[in-house]
Design an enzyme around this catalytic site. Structure first.
Site, mmCIF file in Angstrom:
data_model
loop_
_atom_site.group_PDB
_atom_site.id
_atom_site.type_symbol
_atom_site.label_atom_id
_atom_site.label_comp_id
_atom_site.label_asym_id
_atom_site.label_seq_id
_atom_site.Cartn_x
_atom_site.Cartn_y
_atom_site.Cartn_z
ATOM 1 N N LEU A 143 0.809 -1.590 -0.103
ATOM 2 C CA LEU A 143 -0.086 -0.278 -0.347
ATOM 3 C C LEU A 143 0.841 1.205 -0.318
ATOM 4 O O LEU A 143 0.589 2.463 -0.138
ATOM 5 C CB LEU A 143 -0.683 0.186 1.459
ATOM 6 C CG LEU A 143 -1.930 -0.668 1.384
ATOM 7 C CD1 LEU A 143 -2.639 -1.154 2.476
ATOM 8 C CD2 LEU A 143 -2.549 -1.384 0.065
ATOM 9 N N GLY A 144 2.009 1.364 0.474
ATOM 10 C CA GLY A 144 2.897 2.322 0.488
ATOM 11 C C GLY A 144 3.989 2.038 1.776
ATOM 12 O O GLY A 144 4.069 1.567 2.381
ATOM 13 N N GLY A 156 5.715 4.414 5.359
ATOM 14 C CA GLY A 156 5.532 5.378 5.807
ATOM 15 C C GLY A 156 6.387 5.304 7.560
ATOM 16 O O GLY A 156 7.449 5.274 6.917
ATOM 17 N N GLY A 157 6.201 6.522 8.274
ATOM 18 C CA GLY A 157 7.607 6.949 8.739
ATOM 19 C C GLY A 157 7.998 6.036 9.589
ATOM 20 O O GLY A 157 9.340 5.891 10.003
ATOM 21 N N MET A 158 7.902 4.440 9.994
ATOM 22 C CA MET A 158 7.740 3.611 10.848
ATOM 23 C C MET A 158 8.460 2.905 9.736
ATOM 24 O O MET A 158 9.143 1.368 10.018
ATOM 25 C CB MET A 158 7.060 3.352 11.311
ATOM 26 C CG MET A 158 6.871 3.979 12.993
ATOM 27 S SD MET A 158 5.594 3.327 13.897
ATOM 28 C CE MET A 158 6.744 1.801 14.616
ATOM 29 N N GLY A 159 7.290 2.369 7.869
ATOM 30 C CA GLY A 159 8.066 1.016 7.810
ATOM 31 C C GLY A 159 7.381 1.076 6.486
ATOM 32 O O GLY A 159 6.245 1.991 6.246
ATOM 33 N N VAL A 218 3.513 -0.660 4.336
ATOM 34 C CA VAL A 218 2.537 -1.060 4.331
ATOM 35 C C VAL A 218 2.304 -2.073 3.591
ATOM 36 O O VAL A 218 2.332 -2.080 2.417
ATOM 37 C CB VAL A 218 1.284 -0.048 5.254
ATOM 38 C CG1 VAL A 218 0.179 0.173 5.181
ATOM 39 C CG2 VAL A 218 2.305 0.735 6.337
ATOM 40 N N LYS A 220 1.280 -3.401 8.983
ATOM 41 C CA LYS A 220 2.536 -2.400 8.935
ATOM 42 C C LYS A 220 3.739 -3.238 8.812
ATOM 43 O O LYS A 220 3.949 -4.006 10.567
ATOM 44 C CB LYS A 220 2.758 -1.109 9.720
ATOM 45 C CG LYS A 220 3.588 -0.098 10.336
ATOM 46 C CD LYS A 220 3.706 0.837 11.636
ATOM 47 C CE LYS A 220 2.246 1.377 11.716
ATOM 48 N NZ LYS A 220 2.042 2.285 12.673
ATOM 49 N N ASP A 236 0.636 13.759 16.645
ATOM 50 C CA ASP A 236 1.383 13.488 15.596
ATOM 51 C C ASP A 236 0.183 13.839 14.783
ATOM 52 O O ASP A 236 -0.613 12.850 13.987
ATOM 53 C CB ASP A 236 2.095 12.795 15.205
ATOM 54 C CG ASP A 236 2.892 12.206 14.051
ATOM 55 O OD1 ASP A 236 2.190 13.314 13.763
ATOM 56 O OD2 ASP A 236 3.568 11.092 12.632
#
Length: 560
Positions: free
Chosen positions: A21-22, A24-27, A29, A43, A137
């Site tokens: 899916l894409g 993000g800030g942590m990893g 998804v 995630k 956040d």
């Protein structure tokens, strides 16, 4: 959605992964399915982050915090494993765009949607704060737009209001541009900090940009602490609510319950999202149905054989392909500023959010009936930048102020020339108008084709003006260039007609011919004279319009 690559795992825990899916800030998804067929978002953190000191403890806390939050406007966490080789977390999948994607693809939300967005996020924050938690956040990428309302996600750095055990003293955690002044100073934050972030998110939804503009993270932090937000262009009542949320002092900000009450005062019976966004959500839901059907067909074809192998991303793999964060601001760790200079250093933030491009499934769709959403109208292919239809030159019908008198002269021109021939002025040879008169009386082949070209261009430009979203970006660019050329041609035509009128009038006696025809000539000449006064600024603006049409940001593809 993107197809899985060789480096992507095929199964995580009990969940089979179907698409990426894409990031993000942590990893990364992934879209996955549970053994029971439920579609989930999985995630997985980056391998390098998983080995960082204290990260697993933080991740375990994220899981506990997320499971505590359950109520309106939130997405439930279904499973997680903080002690896995690569920690992961699975939550319910929402087939809708984030607020950042929606504004990027379709532009700012209309006023009814803004009030519904405020109400939905106020409910979500009431749920979060009711669990003695602070999100910390809240930003456009952490707000999903579903068919039922907005949903608040990603409690990756959510914190118990009275617990600072995992935050290093003096660090700043959050996303620049959406952080409260107390958060920017590295102070302990409470629920009021989320209200400030909510105000920044509401500004982005209404204007397409944050309340403190663009810039590096230190610059945005400085503006959040010292500058007033830019709320120009918002509806008055909505701007008042957002302004209260963005108050510098935490005690001056309203509570989620107060915001919900004010939002309910503006509730209407209109759909909560505009048609293009409803259609985008319907397409995602339709695609999700096809993905699930393909997965069911694949499992049936293999006779429900053994599950796919579980792939693990090692640190070596992670290092060979460095992670690039999305362009929207990610949580950052910035020392608290000690003065203005502390804010004015740092690298520039990315300019805008760019969601991953949609890729169709690799396998053919299975035969058989499936749900197809109703199409409320022609499919939207692009989001047209608002400036394209803004300003006088964007309205072709305004050209009638110059085109109408030109058409009158085209119809009456033969009669005016006949009067000039029958009543030639005796002072013509002595005047300075001889050359102009000879041109007006002899060179007459330009008036009909030029006027007809302008009339046809007017009709075509006006037709496409209301339908630009239905065509590719190239059509919008061509339309913008064409309307600039149209106004350039019109200004030249107005000047030519005015000179032609002067030439015919200079060659005849003042009291010659039909009085009504001469009166009409006088009126037309007065209108053309007024038009001539604005031809220079119009021509300059038209030339700029042509350049912006060629090189400017006129439209962007609307992703499904």
């Amino acid at each position: 959605m993107q197809s899985l690559t060789a480096e992507d795992p095929r199964q995580v825990g009990a969940f089979r992964l179907l698409y990426r899916l894409g990031e993000g800030g942590m990893g990364r998804v992934y879209l996955g399915r549970s053994p029971g067929g439920q579609t989930v978002a999985v995630k997985m953190v980056h391998a390098g982050m998983a080995s960082a000191p204290g990260f697993r403890e933080r991740f375990a806390r994220e899981v506990r915090v997320s499971r505590e939050v359950s109520g309106p406007g939130t997405v439930p966490v279904l499973a997680a494993a903080a002690d896995a080789p690569i920690p992961w977390l699975a939550s319910a999948y929402v087939p809708g765009p984030s607020l950042a994607e929606a504004v990027h693809d379709h532009g700012p939300l209309p006023e009814p949607s803004l009030w519904r967005l405020l109400a939905g996020l106020a409910r979500a924050l009431s749920t979060v704060h009711g669990c003695a938690l602070v999100h910390r956040d809240l930003k456009p990428t952490n707000v999903l737009l579903s068919s039922d309302g907005p949903l608040l996600i990603d409690f990756g750095i959510a914190r118990a209001a009275d617990d600072t055990a995992f935050t290093a003293t003096g660090s700043v955690v959050g996303s620049a541009g959406y952080m409260s002044p107390e958060q920017a100073h590295g102070e302990q934050v409470g629920p009021a900090s989320d209200i400030f972030s909510l105000g920044a998110v509401l500004t982005f939804a209404a204007l397409g940009s944050g309340p403190f503009g663009n810039g590096s993270p230190p610059e945005l932090l400085y503006r959040a602490v010292h500058d007033e937000p830019n709320l120009n262009g918002m509806p008055e009542d909505y701007a008042a609510v957002v302004g209260d949320c963005l108050a510098k002092g935490p005690a001056d900000r309203p509570s989620p319950e107060d915001l919900l009450a004010r939002a309910e005062e503006h509730r209407t019976d209109e759909p909560w999202l505009p048609g293009p966004l409803v259609l985008a959500i319907a397409r995602k839901a339709e695609h999700l149905l096809s993905v699930e059907a393909e997965d069911d067909a694949t499992r049936a074809g293999t006779g429900g054989g053994p599950p796919p192998r579980t792939a693990v991303i090692t640190e070596a793999d992670s290092g060979s392909r460095p992670w690039t964060p999305p362009s929207s601001a990610q949580p950052s760790s910035i020392p608290p500023p000690s003065g203005r200079s502390a804010y004015l250093s740092g690298s520039a933030t990315p300019r805008s959010y760019a969601p991953p491009a949609y890729q169709p499934p690799a396998q053919p769709r299975p035969a058989g009936p499936r749900a197809v959403p109703a199409h409320p109208g022609p499919r939207q292919q692009v989001w047209v930048n608002p400036w394209v239809r803004r300003g006088p030159l964007s309205h072709p019908l305004l050209s009638l102020f110059g085109l109408a008198p030109a058409t009158v002269l085209l119809v009456t021109g033969s009669s005016l020339k006949a009067i000039a021939r029958d009543h030639t002025s005796s002072s013509l040879e002595l005047g300075g108008w001889k050359d102009l008169t000879e041109w007006a009386m002899t060179d007459d082949g330009w008036r009909l084709p030029l006027t007809l070209i302008l009339i046809v261009m007017l009709i075509v430009l006006q037709y496409f003006r209301a339908r630009l979203e239905q065509y590719p970006v190239a059509v919008t660019r061509t339309w913008n260039v064409a309307i600039g050329c149209f106004w350039l041609l019109l200004t030249g035509t107005v000047i030519a007609y005015f000179l032609w009128l002067i030439g015919t009038a200079a060659g005849a006696e003042e009291d010659a011919g039909d009085g009504r025809l001469l009166l009409l000539r006088g009126l037309v000449s007065a209108v053309l004279m007024l038009d001539g006064l604005v031809t220079v600024p119009v021509a300059v603006a038209a030339f700029i319009r042509v350049l912006r049409g060629v090189f400017g940001d006129v439209a962007r593809p609307a992703h499904p």
